[in-house]
Design a protein around this motif. Sequence first.
Motif, short mmCIF file in Angstrom:
data_model
loop_
_atom_site.label_atom_id
_atom_site.label_comp_id
_atom_site.label_asym_id
_atom_site.label_seq_id
_atom_site.Cartn_x
_atom_site.Cartn_y
_atom_site.Cartn_z
N ASP A 29 74.15 49.87 65.21
CA ASP A 29 74.32 49.43 63.97
C ASP A 29 74.12 47.96 63.80
OD1 ASP A 29 74.46 51.90 63.18
OD2 ASP A 29 76.44 51.89 62.83
N VAL A 30 73.29 47.59 62.78
CA VAL A 30 73.15 46.20 62.31
C VAL A 30 73.58 46.44 60.80
CG1 VAL A 30 71.78 44.31 61.94
CG2 VAL A 30 71.22 45.92 63.72
N LEU A 31 74.84 45.59 60.60
CA LEU A 31 75.33 45.57 59.37
C LEU A 31 74.99 44.52 58.62
CD1 LEU A 31 77.60 46.52 57.21
CD2 LEU A 31 79.38 45.09 58.68
N PHE A 54 69.90 49.90 60.21
CA PHE A 54 70.41 48.82 59.30
C PHE A 54 71.13 49.33 58.13
CE2 PHE A 54 66.72 47.72 61.70
CZ PHE A 54 66.88 46.33 62.12
N VAL A 55 72.24 48.92 58.22
CA VAL A 55 73.39 49.32 56.99
C VAL A 55 73.67 48.28 56.07
CG1 VAL A 55 75.70 50.22 56.78
CG2 VAL A 55 74.44 50.85 59.00
N ASN A 56 73.23 48.58 54.71
CA ASN A 56 73.73 47.48 53.62
C ASN A 56 74.71 48.07 52.85
OD1 ASN A 56 73.83 45.95 51.52
ND2 ASN A 56 71.40 46.27 50.97
N THR A 95 70.89 52.89 54.10
CA THR A 95 70.44 52.46 55.46
C THR A 95 69.08 52.78 55.70
OG1 THR A 95 71.03 54.80 56.40
CG2 THR A 95 72.75 53.27 56.46
N ARG A 96 68.34 51.98 56.77
CA ARG A 96 67.03 52.37 57.14
C ARG A 96 67.17 52.40 58.59
NH1 ARG A 96 66.06 53.79 52.81
NH2 ARG A 96 64.58 52.90 51.35
#
Length: 128
Positions: A29-31, A54-56, A95-96
């Motif tokens: 995960d990349v926050l 990728f978590v926004n 997310t993507r």
Amino acid sequence: MMRPLLMTLALLAASPAAAQDWRMAPEYDVLLTTWDIAPGQLRLKSGEPVRLRFVNNSNRDLKFSAEDFFKNARLRQRDGGTVAKGAIMVPSLSTRTVVLVPKAGRYKMRGGNVAQRVAGMNGTIIVE
């Protein structure tokens, strides 16, 4: 009779191997927040498939940019459209995910605009 059967089995065994690599890729995960990317340093293994999610968590759309990293990586074919000009747009509160095989090197990652970068939305991807 036995020889064609062995050839068929060998072909069937070989074809899903590449697909299995994508399915079995570890996920990281990349926050993304308005002013930060966490973790600030992402360590990956060269030549091994990885799934990056990728978590926004913010209320605004955010861009994750890592031009050289994406240019040198081999993306799963269906994820090619997710990365445009070395960046991924992640809509607010969503997310993507991209699956790729990274190439060894040290790469910059950063937010989409100058204000975010100055405020600290940047980091490093290390692929060994």
